[in-house]
Write a protein that holds these residues in place. Structure first.
Motif, PDB file in Angstrom:
ATOM      1  N   UNK A 108     -12.941 -17.732  -0.948  1.00  0.00           N
ATOM      2  CA  UNK A 108     -12.225 -17.501   0.311  1.00  0.00           C
ATOM      3  C   UNK A 108     -11.360 -16.261   0.142  1.00  0.00           C
ATOM      4  N   UNK A 109     -11.458 -15.388   1.122  1.00  0.00           N
ATOM      5  CA  UNK A 109     -10.768 -14.098   1.070  1.00  0.00           C
ATOM      6  C   UNK A 109      -9.767 -14.034   2.209  1.00  0.00           C
ATOM      7  N   UNK A 110      -8.537 -13.599   1.903  1.00  0.00           N
ATOM      8  CA  UNK A 110      -7.461 -13.666   2.891  1.00  0.00           C
ATOM      9  C   UNK A 110      -6.936 -12.294   3.319  1.00  0.00           C
ATOM     10  N   UNK A 111      -7.736 -11.244   3.130  1.00  0.00           N
ATOM     11  CA  UNK A 111      -7.420  -9.972   3.742  1.00  0.00           C
ATOM     12  C   UNK A 111      -6.997  -8.849   2.817  1.00  0.00           C
ATOM     13  N   UNK A 112      -6.419  -9.176   1.662  1.00  0.00           N
ATOM     14  CA  UNK A 112      -5.937  -8.140   0.742  1.00  0.00           C
ATOM     15  C   UNK A 112      -6.714  -8.222  -0.569  1.00  0.00           C
ATOM     16  N   UNK A 113      -7.506  -7.207  -0.900  1.00  0.00           N
ATOM     17  CA  UNK A 113      -8.323  -7.263  -2.127  1.00  0.00           C
ATOM     18  C   UNK A 113      -7.513  -7.335  -3.413  1.00  0.00           C
ATOM     19  N   UNK A 114      -6.227  -7.034  -3.354  1.00  0.00           N
ATOM     20  CA  UNK A 114      -5.407  -7.044  -4.569  1.00  0.00           C
ATOM     21  C   UNK A 114      -4.532  -8.289  -4.680  1.00  0.00           C
ATOM     22  N   UNK A 115      -4.689  -9.218  -3.747  1.00  0.00           N
ATOM     23  CA  UNK A 115      -3.850 -10.413  -3.690  1.00  0.00           C
ATOM     24  C   UNK A 115      -4.467 -11.532  -4.522  1.00  0.00           C
ATOM     25  N   UNK A 147      -5.503  -4.578 -13.095  1.00  0.00           N
ATOM     26  CA  UNK A 147      -5.751  -4.325 -11.677  1.00  0.00           C
ATOM     27  C   UNK A 147      -7.056  -5.021 -11.310  1.00  0.00           C
ATOM     28  N   UNK A 148      -6.945  -5.996 -10.424  1.00  0.00           N
ATOM     29  CA  UNK A 148      -8.088  -6.826 -10.053  1.00  0.00           C
ATOM     30  C   UNK A 148      -8.407  -6.624  -8.576  1.00  0.00           C
ATOM     31  N   UNK A 149      -9.678  -6.440  -8.288  1.00  0.00           N
ATOM     32  CA  UNK A 149     -10.141  -6.313  -6.910  1.00  0.00           C
ATOM     33  C   UNK A 149     -10.947  -7.558  -6.552  1.00  0.00           C
ATOM     34  N   UNK A 188      -3.475   5.560  -4.619  1.00  0.00           N
ATOM     35  CA  UNK A 188      -4.897   5.790  -4.343  1.00  0.00           C
ATOM     36  C   UNK A 188      -5.626   4.470  -4.153  1.00  0.00           C
ATOM     37  N   UNK A 189      -5.127   3.407  -4.753  1.00  0.00           N
ATOM     38  CA  UNK A 189      -5.817   2.124  -4.685  1.00  0.00           C
ATOM     39  C   UNK A 189      -5.907   1.616  -3.256  1.00  0.00           C
ATOM     40  N   UNK A 190      -4.759   1.483  -2.521  1.00  0.00           N
ATOM     41  CA  UNK A 190      -4.912   1.039  -1.146  1.00  0.00           C
ATOM     42  C   UNK A 190      -5.693   2.012  -0.277  1.00  0.00           C
ATOM     43  N   UNK A 191      -5.587   3.329  -0.541  1.00  0.00           N
ATOM     44  CA  UNK A 191      -6.372   4.292   0.227  1.00  0.00           C
ATOM     45  C   UNK A 191      -7.855   4.089  -0.030  1.00  0.00           C
ATOM     46  N   UNK A 192      -8.181   3.853  -1.299  1.00  0.00           N
ATOM     47  CA  UNK A 192      -9.575   3.599  -1.660  1.00  0.00           C
ATOM     48  C   UNK A 192     -10.063   2.326  -0.975  1.00  0.00           C
ATOM     49  N   UNK A 193      -9.196   1.294  -0.927  1.00  0.00           N
ATOM     50  CA  UNK A 193      -9.573   0.031  -0.294  1.00  0.00           C
ATOM     51  C   UNK A 193      -9.786   0.212   1.200  1.00  0.00           C
ATOM     52  N   UNK A 194      -8.871   0.946   1.852  1.00  0.00           N
ATOM     53  CA  UNK A 194      -9.013   1.167   3.281  1.00  0.00           C
ATOM     54  C   UNK A 194     -10.305   1.915   3.595  1.00  0.00           C
ATOM     55  N   UNK A 195     -10.628   2.891   2.738  1.00  0.00           N
ATOM     56  CA  UNK A 195     -11.872   3.644   2.938  1.00  0.00           C
ATOM     57  C   UNK A 195     -13.076   2.717   2.851  1.00  0.00           C
TER      58      UNK A 195
END
Length: 341
Positions: free
Chosen positions: A222-229, A284-286, A36-43
């Motif tokens: 600086x953000x590189x595209x993946x909120x969980x990275x 779990x960090x966003x 659900x986490x990546x689905x939530x992020x994509x949304x």
């Protein structure tokens, strides 16, 4: 070839496709239970600045089972605990910031910060009813009381934090670590918090970019595209956390880690221990994209997406104020043009 033979060949292909689909679903459910986490992020990324903030019911459904009951506090923190109770929303959430004399001077950051709510969209002025401003000195406290209703004088300080402190000087480091201790106090009282630096300008509701499935939500330089990275560069100028036992232990661990890095600020310490936190606590960090929580380190000026703007990577109070005023004028022009069109 007869139609009957074609029919016979279609059937096994169809069944083969169904088998692959069911196997894929089983694989995802077994090895990616938090899908659900990546689905939530994509949304969130798809909807951008137009997504509404999470509802109280959604927040309670996901967080209640891990919430902690209020913990007893030291007596000199009683006033702060009472203020948290008064300022909180119905779902026990507060917004927190800090200010000293230099940043509270007339036409300085405090004035610009409060003004940004009135220049913003989404009726974000209602968030001021849940904002606690922590004053680092008496003059900042007096100024705060003249412009806001929830002001708390932090008297448990070991050094003078009233002036504009040079980046990474001892007074500066003492100043930025005070907020982490206050985060712990809020969580121990059973409340969620969104911390925002006093020089963060609010254009829209930043809660719309907070995932319900993350333990901590943190801004980025600086953000590189993946909120969980964890490869994203964190910025603790905006941090959101819910009052779970896990988060309280994380904040304690973070504070204790200062002993390992005594000459660094809380953001650098976090950057040094973020992998430890993720593995030790299954945290779990966003990390929020700079398209939404913007700054000058990785500049985006798409006002259709920006919710907040932080003048990090700009040195000196005067320069920060000048840049913030310029950004505010650009935001006003964007709003005005939207009204005309």
């Amino acid at each position: 070839m007869s139609i009957k033979n074609i029919e016979k060949r279609k059937t096994p292909i169809f069944l083969y496709g169904i088998t692959i689909f069911l196997a894929a679903v089983l694989f995802v459910s077994m090895f990616f239970p938090d899908s659900k986490i990546p689905l939530d992020r994509l949304r969130r990324d798809w909807l951008g600045a137009k997504e509404p903030a999470a509802t109280t019911e959604e927040m309670e459904k996901l967080c209640t089972k891990n919430l902690v009951p209020p913990q007893p506090q030291e007596s000199h923190h009683d006033d702060f605990a009472m203020m948290v109770q008064k300022a909180a929303t119905d779902d026990k959430r507060v917004i927190l910031t800090e200010v000293n004399e230099a940043f509270a001077a007339p036409n300085s950051m405090l004035d610009l910060f409060l003004e940004s709510f009135y220049n913003g969209e989404d009726n974000i002025t209602h968030h001021l009813d849940h904002l606690i401003i922590v004053a680092m000195d008496q003059k900042a406290f007096e100024k705060c009381k003249s412009v806001h209703h929830y002001c708390y004088l932090h008297e448990d300080l070991g050094s003078d934090l009233s002036s504009e402190n040079l980046f990474m000087s001892k007074p500066y480091i003492d100043l930025v670590w005070t907020k982490v201790r206050l985060w712990q106090l809020i969580l121990e009282q059973g409340y969620s918090f969104l911390f925002t630096d006093i020089d963060v300008m609010w254009f829209r509701d930043p809660f719309r970019h907070i995932s319900l499935y993350a333990d901590l939500t943190i801004a980025t330089d600086r953000f590189f595209g993946n909120p969980e990275d964890h490869g994203n560069n964190p910025n603790t100028g905006m941090v959101y956390a819910t009052p779970t036992r896990k988060n309280i232990e994380v904040i304690k661990y973070w504070i204790e880690a200062r002993q390992r890095f005594p000459t660094t600020n809380e953001q650098t310490v976090y950057d040094n221990i973020k992998y430890e936190l993720a593995s030790k606590f299954n945290l779990k960090i966003q990390y929020v994209s700079t398209e939404y929580w913007g700054n000058f380190c990785q500049l985006h000026k798409d006002f259709t997406k920006l919710s907040t703007f932080h003048p990090c990577c700009v040195i000196g109070l005067k320069m920060k104020i000048a840049q913030i005023k310029n950004m505010t004028e650009e935001w006003k022009m964007y709003k005005s043009n939207n009204l005309k069109s």
